[in-house]
Structures are given as structure tokens and as C-alpha cells.
Design a protein around this motif. Structure first.
Motif, PDB file in Angstrom:
ATOM      1  N   ALA A  16       0.896  -0.840   0.122  1.00  0.00           N
ATOM      2  CA  ALA A  16       0.655  -0.092   0.002  1.00  0.00           C
ATOM      3  C   ALA A  16       0.947   0.836   0.095  1.00  0.00           C
ATOM      4  O   ALA A  16       2.357   1.203   0.554  1.00  0.00           O
ATOM      5  CB  ALA A  16      -0.835  -0.224   1.322  1.00  0.00           C
ATOM      6  N   GLN A  17       0.098   2.752   0.068  1.00  0.00           N
ATOM      7  CA  GLN A  17       0.941   3.641  -0.372  1.00  0.00           C
ATOM      8  C   GLN A  17       1.987   3.868   0.985  1.00  0.00           C
ATOM      9  O   GLN A  17       2.670   4.727   1.100  1.00  0.00           O
ATOM     10  CB  GLN A  17       0.776   4.760  -0.620  1.00  0.00           C
ATOM     11  N   ILE A  22       0.104  -6.186   2.096  1.00  0.00           N
ATOM     12  CA  ILE A  22      -1.138  -6.263   2.113  1.00  0.00           C
ATOM     13  C   ILE A  22      -1.132  -7.645   1.211  1.00  0.00           C
ATOM     14  O   ILE A  22      -1.306  -8.006   0.022  1.00  0.00           O
ATOM     15  CB  ILE A  22      -2.510  -5.265   1.322  1.00  0.00           C
TER      16      ILE A  22
END
Length: 85
Positions: A16-17, A22
Motif C-alpha cells: 500500500a502507499q 497487503i
């Protein structure tokens, strides 16, 4: 609730940013949709944690009732006992 047919699935892993890793499963499906001639296709992602909490984990070819939470995220699958669609 929608009636869907699982046409495939794959394990999905990404970062994720915010840097958090994930992992989960992406399910690919078809379903009837009022504004579509024929069938609509779609995909939905569920984290590994959510998949582990499911009472029924979908497999390719399953026809299911798909239930969503108030945010439109899938939360439960139940085998569909009626005629397809």
C-alpha cells in the motif's frame, strides 16, 4: 445482495502507499445487471484475514449470493440454491 458466478480467482499481494504489505484473494465473477445486455463481469478483492473469516470460501464455477457491508464491501458468500440467475 447479488447473485454471482465465480469464474476465477488469484492470490494477490501488494504494498500500500503507506508501506503496509497487503495479501488476499481477487475473485472474478459474472452477474446479471439490469442495464447490461448479457452478463456483467467484475472483480472483488478480499484480504487474507477476511477470507479466513468466511463461512464459505468460493471456488471456480460456484453460483453464490454475495452479501455486502454498508460500504459495499463483500462480507459473506452463500451457495445459491435456485436456478442460475
Amino acid at each position: 445482495m447479488d447473485i454471482i458466478t465465480i469464474i476465477g480467482y488469484k492470490d494477490t499481494n501488494f504494498t500500500a502507499q503507506d508501506g503496509k504489505k497487503i495479501s488476499g484473494t481477487t475473485f472474478f465473477f459474472t452477474m446479471k445487471e439490469d442495464r447490461t445486455v448479457g452478463l456483467m463481469t467484475g472483480k472483488m478483492f478480499m484480504t487474507s484475514e477476511k477470507v479466513q473469516r468466511l463461512n464459505y470460501v468460493p471456488r471456480q464455477g460456484d453460483v453464490l449470493k454475495c452479501y455486502y457491508d454498508r460500504y459495499g464491501k463483500p462480507v459473506e458468500f452463500v451457495p445459491y440454491e435456485g436456478d442460475e440467475f
